[in-house]
Design a protein around this motif. Sequence first.
Motif, short mmCIF file in Angstrom:
data_model
loop_
_atom_site.label_atom_id
_atom_site.label_comp_id
_atom_site.label_asym_id
_atom_site.label_seq_id
_atom_site.Cartn_x
_atom_site.Cartn_y
_atom_site.Cartn_z
N ALA A 175 -3.22 -2.33 -9.96
CA ALA A 175 -3.63 -3.47 -9.14
C ALA A 175 -4.31 -3.01 -7.86
O ALA A 175 -5.31 -3.60 -7.42
N VAL A 176 -3.78 -1.95 -7.24
CA VAL A 176 -4.40 -1.41 -6.03
C VAL A 176 -5.81 -0.91 -6.33
O VAL A 176 -6.76 -1.19 -5.59
N LEU A 179 -8.17 -3.99 -7.02
CA LEU A 179 -8.48 -4.73 -5.81
C LEU A 179 -9.38 -3.92 -4.88
O LEU A 179 -10.28 -4.48 -4.23
N LEU A 182 -12.91 -4.27 -6.13
CA LEU A 182 -13.46 -5.59 -5.79
C LEU A 182 -13.83 -5.69 -4.31
O LEU A 182 -14.89 -6.23 -3.97
N LEU A 183 -12.96 -5.18 -3.45
CA LEU A 183 -13.25 -5.22 -2.02
C LEU A 183 -14.48 -4.37 -1.68
O LEU A 183 -15.36 -4.81 -0.93
N ALA A 200 -11.66 -1.26 1.62
CA ALA A 200 -11.00 -1.15 0.31
C ALA A 200 -9.60 -0.56 0.44
O ALA A 200 -8.74 -0.81 -0.41
N ALA A 203 -6.35 -2.66 0.14
CA ALA A 203 -5.78 -3.08 -1.14
C ALA A 203 -4.33 -2.63 -1.28
O ALA A 203 -3.49 -3.35 -1.83
N VAL A 206 -1.79 -4.82 0.74
CA VAL A 206 -1.78 -6.18 0.18
C VAL A 206 -0.94 -6.22 -1.10
O VAL A 206 -0.08 -7.09 -1.29
N VAL A 207 -1.18 -5.27 -2.00
CA VAL A 207 -0.44 -5.24 -3.27
C VAL A 207 1.04 -4.95 -3.02
O VAL A 207 1.92 -5.55 -3.65
#
Length: 228
Positions: A175-176, A179, A182-183, A200, A203, A206-207
């Motif tokens: 997930a990290v 994300l 994407l960032l 980035a 990430a 946040v995760v």
Amino acid sequence: MVRDALGVGVAVGLSGFAFGVTAAGGGLDLLQTCVLSLLVFTGASQFALVGALAAGGNPFTAAAGAFFLGVRNAFYGLRLSQVLALPRAVRPLAAHWVIDETAVVSLAQPTRRAARIGFTVTGLTLYVLWNLTTLLGALGADAIGDTDAWGLDAAAPAVFLALLAPMLRTTAERAVAGLAVLLGLGLLPLLPAGVPVLAAALAAPVVLYVSGRRTPRAPDRPGRRVAR
């Protein structure tokens, strides 16, 4: 482990050809190109600098973009300082080799001794080949032509992704990584060069925050009465 470290050093070191050609095409002379590889020695920052200069950018803006990209190596250093635990006298020299490839190879090793060997072999091989191929690329820029046609610009990120992918074992790690991609890509057209890479890095917290919120807490156990 030594074989893998040599493989990384050789594969990425050869992409110094692309930097030498790009730097020469961007207006840097032979001495400037070689000094960049000797003293900066972080490919993404070097490419960002010469790319901005070739596009007619301000030298200070180009240097700022290269600096932002190089900041990530400081985060690698924080982790590697614990993994390698090198003597204080060696740390200033070892810090010059703290880059994507040496960090990935070192962190993938099961023991401190293996991590030190992986770091040393990868760093030495990559440093020697990167500077040698930078020189050859700058000298033969006219003969080599377009580096994109040879695929030299894709060698470093391809090797890094190949090393990183097997390390993403848990859902949180994947997930990290997702994300972060994407960032980085989403902010690329909106922010100055180098800033999306730093963004980035958000990430991970946040995760971790989201996964922590979803993890159920263990019920409190009632205290036992102690007989007197």
